[in-house]
Design an enzyme around this catalytic site. Structure first.
Site, PDB file in Angstrom:
ATOM      1  N   GLY A  10      11.106 -24.552 -66.353  1.00  0.00           N
ATOM      2  CA  GLY A  10      11.997 -25.637 -67.342  1.00  0.00           C
ATOM      3  C   GLY A  10      12.712 -26.796 -66.573  1.00  0.00           C
ATOM      4  CG  ASN A  32       8.266 -17.592 -72.820  1.00  0.00           C
ATOM      5  OD1 ASN A  32       8.725 -18.768 -72.471  1.00  0.00           O
ATOM      6  ND2 ASN A  32       8.626 -17.303 -73.804  1.00  0.00           N
ATOM      7  CE1 TYR A 144      21.064 -21.156 -74.669  1.00  0.00           C
ATOM      8  CE2 TYR A 144      23.141 -22.375 -75.066  1.00  0.00           C
ATOM      9  CZ  TYR A 144      21.925 -21.913 -74.279  1.00  0.00           C
ATOM     10  OH  TYR A 144      22.023 -22.575 -72.865  1.00  0.00           O
TER      11      TYR A 144
END
Ligand code: UDP
Length: 314
Positions: A10, A32, A144
């Site tokens: 990321g 992923n 989140y």
């Protein structure tokens, strides 16, 4: 040291991997690729570091000795986690548990990437670590916020019940090169829009505030916290609080853009203000951010120009 970085492909994770590689660590990157990209880490793979494409909420397929585990695995921008609510909950809970097990089995230090979102729409300002937050448990952002809050609880339980060597960083709005222009965050959207001459989309009246931090400052803080023996949580965030409107104006200035602003509806439960109290990080880690906003935004502008980013954000 051989270290795992979950979420290492990321935006923030890949910069952390770079910093670990530069100081001589061997990095095992787990991702992923749901929001990360192999492009962010191809140079590390080419240099001999390991990339394993996997979902840590299902498996952590790593063997051999591990000296440290960084858990940055999660969708992080609101559009991403709103698109993947169940996956966000799974990686924050089961993913964190699996990674904690690996750290525990290896007697390795474990750093949990938590978030300013644990404070929700804060009633205390600026936010110290001692503030418990104001989170709506059934709002859209809760997948989140509550996953990250549960993650902090799980990490703390491993520390207290199993003596796992853990720490928790509360990360605030971070920006810099490699931010995905389609990510949906404020800085990437505005930069993309300014460079393509599109209108800058202000949600609400633009008077809500954020305190941006440049990615290199954030990574420096994460490493200092990891290298310490402090359990956390520790706020690692910027100190210059700006309204979203001011952020838009600054980005228009550094891009010399002719774009204008347009106003769009404010997302549900969008926090109205946010600024970390970083007294603890200053005292314990001797850390504070140093990159001026215009310098950091210029670096992001140059990154987008170098990558020939020309399409307008959706
Ligand atoms: N925002 C905005 N326009 C955009 C994207 C975001 O006005 O195109 C606002 C958003 O409503 C929020 C702030 O900018 O108040 C920061 O949003 P971001 O998604 O970057 O992160 P958050 O801090 O909300 O997690």
């Amino acid at each position: 040291m051989r270290v795992i970085v979950a979420g290492g492909a990321g935006f923030l994770g890949s910069h952390l991997c770079d910093a670990l590689a530069i100081r001589g660590d061997e990095v095992v990157i787990l991702d992923n690729l749901s929001s990360g990209s192999q492009n962010n880490i191809q140079h590390l793979i080419d240099a001999g570091h390991t990339f394993i494409e996997c979902d840590v909420s299902r498996e952590v397929p790593v063997s051999g000795a591990i000296g440290g585990v960084f858990n940055l695995a999660s969708p992080a921008s609101p559009p991403h986690y709103l698109r993947h609510p169940l996956e966000t909950l799974a990686v924050g809970s089961e993913g964190t548990r699996r990674l904690l097990e690996v750290a525990h089995a290896n007697s390795a230090r474990f750093l949990q990437a938590s978030t300013s979102e644990v404070y929700g729409d804060p009633l205390v300002h600026p936010q110290p670590e001692s503030y418990w937050g104001n989170v709506n448990p059934v709002g859209p952002r809760s997948v989140y916020d509550e996953a990250k809050r549960f993650g902090e609880t799980l990490v703390t339980a491993y520390r207290t019940s199993k003596r796992t060597n853990t720490t928790i960083a509360r990360i605030f709005n971070t920006y810099g090169p490699r931010l995905d222009p389609g990510d949906g965050r404020v800085v990437s959207n505005f930069m993309y829009q300014a460079l393509t001459g599109a209108d800058l989309t202000i949600y609400g009246d633009g008077m809500q505030t954020r305190s941006l931090i440049y990615v290199a400052d954030e990574v420096r803080g994460l490493l200092k916290l990891f290298d310490s023996d402090y359990p956390g949580p520790v706020n690692l965030g910027g100190q210059i609080e700006q309204t979203v409107l001011e952020i838009a104006e600054t980005i228009v200035r550094v891009t010399n853009s002719s774009s204008r602003v347009v106003f769009k509806p404010l997302p549900t439960d969008d926090p109205s203000r946010r600024r970390p109290d970083i007294t603890l990080a200053r005292e314990i880690l001797h850390w504070e951010p140093t990159t001026p906003l215009e310098v950091g935004l210029s670096a992001l502008r140059d990154d987008y120009l170098a990558r020939h980013i020309t399409k307008v954000a959706e």
